[in-house]
Design a protein around this motif. Structure first.
Motif, short mmCIF file in Angstrom:
data_model
loop_
_atom_site.label_atom_id
_atom_site.label_comp_id
_atom_site.label_asym_id
_atom_site.label_seq_id
_atom_site.Cartn_x
_atom_site.Cartn_y
_atom_site.Cartn_z
N ALA A 95 0.84 -1.20 0.00
CA ALA A 95 0.00 0.00 0.00
C ALA A 95 0.87 1.25 0.00
O ALA A 95 1.99 1.24 0.50
CB ALA A 95 -0.92 0.00 1.22
N ASP A 115 -4.06 -1.81 -0.79
CA ASP A 115 -5.03 -2.06 0.28
C ASP A 115 -4.89 -1.04 1.40
O ASP A 115 -3.80 -0.57 1.70
CB ASP A 115 -4.80 -3.46 0.87
N HIS A 116 -6.01 -0.73 2.03
CA HIS A 116 -6.05 0.18 3.15
C HIS A 116 -7.02 -0.36 4.19
O HIS A 116 -7.75 -1.31 3.94
CB HIS A 116 -6.45 1.59 2.70
N ALA A 118 -10.06 -0.89 5.54
CA ALA A 118 -11.44 -0.70 5.11
C ALA A 118 -12.38 -0.46 6.28
O ALA A 118 -13.48 0.05 6.11
CB ALA A 118 -11.92 -1.92 4.31
N ARG A 165 -12.88 0.82 0.41
CA ARG A 165 -11.85 -0.21 0.29
C ARG A 165 -11.65 -0.53 -1.18
O ARG A 165 -12.58 -0.46 -1.99
CB ARG A 165 -12.20 -1.46 1.06
N THR A 167 -11.17 -3.01 -4.21
CA THR A 167 -11.69 -4.36 -4.48
C THR A 167 -10.87 -5.09 -5.54
O THR A 167 -11.17 -6.23 -5.86
CB THR A 167 -13.17 -4.30 -4.92
N PRO A 169 -6.54 -5.59 -6.91
CA PRO A 169 -5.15 -5.26 -6.60
C PRO A 169 -4.70 -4.01 -7.35
O PRO A 169 -5.18 -3.73 -8.45
CB PRO A 169 -4.37 -6.49 -7.09
#
Length: 189
Positions: A95, A115-116, A118, A165, A167, A169
């Motif tokens: 990330a 990604d974070h 969510a 978020r 969804t 990659p």
């Protein structure tokens, strides 16, 4: 890391803490961080991870974005190059968060890649726009869920509680908002 990769936020943290008339002990208690660590941050002897900065910001009733924005002096013209490094600390593997506007300005813009958290809910004082540059995302706002794909935008007025978020990659989200320190006035003509 060199100074250009991670803004120095110590002075901004100290200014905010003093403006609220809080001691380091109170901020430590609210954030769950130690007084010595907070002192090191304020004196630029330690740089907080993204998660620690969020904890400090929450304890100071502000956001990490505001603290980062206050870290640099205002500039009338500034270029942020595509290869400028983002903040990596405290984020899930792969990330990246990159400031697109540096300094203490009326406009804030950040690019989120990967990604974070969510589960983290946000609520900003002023309006905000999310733009999906690549990939896809889900946003929950005002009790509704929105699926966004590449090129989609979602606009929210100030005060809307939301979370989002990625969804797919390598999703890249650009968030643009009017800074929380600005009093947006509605024209009632």
């Amino acid at each position: 890391m060199d100074d250009k990769e991670t803004p120095r936020v110590g002075a901004a943290v100290r200014r905010r803490r003093r403006a609220l008339e809080l001691t380091l002990a109170v901020v430590a208690e609210r954030s769950g961080l130690s007084v010595p660590f907070l002192s090191q941050v304020e004196n630029e002897r330690a740089r907080p991870s993204t998660r620690s900065l969020e904890k400090v910001a929450d304890a100071l009733c502000t956001t990490a974005v505001e603290l980062l924005a206050a870290a640099d002096p205002a500039r009338s013209v500034d270029v942020v190059r595509a290869d400028d490094q983002g903040l990596h600390q405290g984020l899930p593997k792969g990330a990246l968060v990159r400031q697109l506007v540096r300094g203490h300005h009326h406009l804030q813009a950040m690019e989120f890649t990967g990604d974070h958290d969510a589960g983290r809910e946000f609520q900003h004082r002023n309006d905000e726009l999310l733009y999906v540059a690549d990939g896809a995302a889900e946003v929950e706002a005002e009790g509704s869920a929105y699926r966004l794909g590449r090129g989609d935008t979602l606009y929210m007025t100030g005060g809307v509680r939301h979370r989002w978020r990625a969804t797919e990659p390598d999703t890249r989200i650009v968030v643009v908002a009017l800074a929380d320190h600005i009093d947006a006035v509605e024209d009632r003509r």
